[in-house]
Design an enzyme around this catalytic site. Structure first.
Site, PDB file in Angstrom:
ATOM      1  N   HIS A  61       0.866  -1.183   0.000  1.00 32.31           N
ATOM      2  CA  HIS A  61       0.000   0.000   0.000  1.00 32.31           C
ATOM      3  C   HIS A  61       0.902   1.232   0.000  1.00 32.31           C
ATOM      4  O   HIS A  61       2.127   1.108  -0.091  1.00 32.31           O
ATOM      5  CB  HIS A  61      -0.950  -0.017   1.205  1.00 32.31           C
ATOM      6  CG  HIS A  61      -0.271   0.038   2.540  1.00 32.31           C
ATOM      7  ND1 HIS A  61       0.605  -0.944   2.986  1.00 32.31           N
ATOM      8  CD2 HIS A  61      -0.344   0.956   3.555  1.00 32.31           C
ATOM      9  CE1 HIS A  61       1.031  -0.641   4.200  1.00 32.31           C
ATOM     10  NE2 HIS A  61       0.478   0.506   4.566  1.00 32.31           N
ATOM     11  N   HIS A  63       1.289   3.906   2.260  1.00 32.51           N
ATOM     12  CA  HIS A  63       1.741   4.648   3.422  1.00 32.51           C
ATOM     13  C   HIS A  63       3.258   4.816   3.336  1.00 32.51           C
ATOM     14  O   HIS A  63       3.964   3.960   2.801  1.00 32.51           O
ATOM     15  CB  HIS A  63       1.347   3.928   4.713  1.00 32.51           C
ATOM     16  CG  HIS A  63      -0.090   4.138   5.083  1.00 32.51           C
ATOM     17  ND1 HIS A  63      -0.782   3.303   5.931  1.00 32.51           N
ATOM     18  CD2 HIS A  63      -0.973   5.111   4.707  1.00 32.51           C
ATOM     19  CE1 HIS A  63      -2.023   3.753   6.076  1.00 32.51           C
ATOM     20  NE2 HIS A  63      -2.167   4.840   5.347  1.00 32.51           N
ATOM     21  N   ASP A  65       5.840   4.552   5.198  1.00 39.08           N
ATOM     22  CA  ASP A  65       6.829   3.596   5.700  1.00 39.08           C
ATOM     23  C   ASP A  65       6.992   2.376   4.791  1.00 39.08           C
ATOM     24  O   ASP A  65       7.864   1.543   5.034  1.00 39.08           O
ATOM     25  CB  ASP A  65       6.491   3.159   7.128  1.00 39.08           C
ATOM     26  CG  ASP A  65       5.084   2.625   7.297  1.00 39.08           C
ATOM     27  OD1 ASP A  65       4.230   2.909   6.450  1.00 39.08           O
ATOM     28  OD2 ASP A  65       4.833   1.914   8.299  1.00 39.08           O
ATOM     29  N   HIS A  66       6.196   2.329   3.723  1.00 40.12           N
ATOM     30  CA  HIS A  66       6.294   1.209   2.787  1.00 40.12           C
ATOM     31  C   HIS A  66       6.792   1.629   1.395  1.00 40.12           C
ATOM     32  O   HIS A  66       7.076   0.764   0.571  1.00 40.12           O
ATOM     33  CB  HIS A  66       4.935   0.527   2.642  1.00 40.12           C
ATOM     34  CG  HIS A  66       4.481  -0.129   3.900  1.00 40.12           C
ATOM     35  ND1 HIS A  66       4.562  -1.485   4.120  1.00 40.12           N
ATOM     36  CD2 HIS A  66       3.964   0.406   5.041  1.00 40.12           C
ATOM     37  CE1 HIS A  66       4.095  -1.775   5.317  1.00 40.12           C
ATOM     38  NE2 HIS A  66       3.738  -0.638   5.898  1.00 40.12           N
TER      39      HIS A  66
END
Length: 306
Positions: A61, A63, A65-66
């Site tokens: 996804h 967000h 942090d990804h």
């Protein structure tokens, strides 16, 4: 053989001892990356693996942090004189998000191809990898990934002879080719026995426990699953933000019965996840509180007489 390295195990923010979420798979000279959080390049450097052979990047996804490590990774791959196309896979809107990040990485010597996921389940084939994407339950659209390496059946001489397959094309059929010769169409199944067990790795983060995860993780060689919280009293917070506790992940593993489960995507407040692993193992004994850089070399099952 399939090499797996959990490059980063952190969620939300990087820490001095823990990079953000990322996992790399290597097979037959091709690398596949799942997620690309901040610190992915450093984690690769620490591991001694190169970003240049990465052919596919799958995003769970969008967000930060990804995906926040993507622009720098693309620049590094370009500086390594990569010219082969790179495929990005992720939820609908991937191209818009990646193009926005590429404002700071505008010129690359290779083509980027986008595959946007829109269905609850999708199947893809990229090089040696069979990829099953399945939608999970987070606050935004999010997917888990099942990465499989299939294994064909053994060559069957009697089967080939009984179907009058010319010997000169046996080896090509064994390698998976379909051949038209003298007006006859020959297929690999004419010389191969039943398919053998391959390799399977399932990866999911940022989700509540949902049945589809256990379905795909069933009998996997390795199940890598979010464990955002290990401390007691975090259940309500996990439900609110649509994450999982260690114990919810372990219950999924108990249902799916993979060979091993690695926990990942820890909350920044969870400084020593291994402190809680004994309780997790009470639910699923083959559980590990993974740390950055944890690696597995997965090999096909040995067969009698080999």
């Amino acid at each position: 053989m399939l090499d797996i390295c959990l490059l980063g195990t952190g969620g939300m923010m990087p820490l001095p001892y823990r990079w953000l979420t990322s996992m790399m798979a290597r097979c037959d000279g091709s690398s596949l990356l799942i997620d690309c959080g901040e610190g992915t390049q450093i984690a690769l450097k620490e591991k001694g693996w190169s970003p240049k052979p990465i052919d596919v990047i799958c995003f769970t996804h969008f967000h930060a942090d990804h995906i926040s490590g993507l622009p720098g990774l693309l620049l590094t791959m370009g500086n390594a004189e990569r010219t082969e196309p790179l495929t990005l896979i992720g939820p609908k809107g991937l191209k818009r998000v990646a193009d926005a990040l590429r404002i700071i990485a505008p010129e690359l010597p290779f083509e980027i191809r986008y595959l946007e996921l829109s269905e609850p389940r999708e199947q893809l084939r990229m090089g040696p990898y069979h990829i099953d994407a399945f939608r999970v339950n987070h606050r935004v659209v999010c997917y888990g990934y099942c990465i499989s390496i299939p294994r064909a059946g053994r060559f069957d001489v009697e089967r080939a002879k009984s179907q009058n397959v010319p010997m000169k094309i046996w080896s090509r059929l064994q390698k998976g080719e379909h051949i038209l010769l003298d007006g006859v169409h020959y297929t690999p199944d004419m010389v191969l026995g039943e398919a053998r067990r391959g390799l399977k790795v399932v990866y999911c983060t940022d989700t509540r426990p949902v049945p589809v995860i256990a379905e795909y993780a069933s009998q996997a060689d390795l199940f890598i699953c979010e464990g955002m919280y290990g401390e007691e009293g975090k259940e309500a917070k996990a439900r609110e933000y649509k994450h999982m506790t260690f114990y919810e992940a372990a219950k999924l593993a108990r249902e799916a019965q993979p060979k091993e489960m690695w926990l990942t995507h820890y909350s920044p407040s969870l400084t020593r996840p291994e402190e809680f692993i004994d309780k997790v193992k009470d639910i699923f004994p083959q559980s590990i509180a993974a740390r950055d850089g944890r690696t597995a070399e997965l090999e096909f099952d040995e067969e009698p007489g080999i």
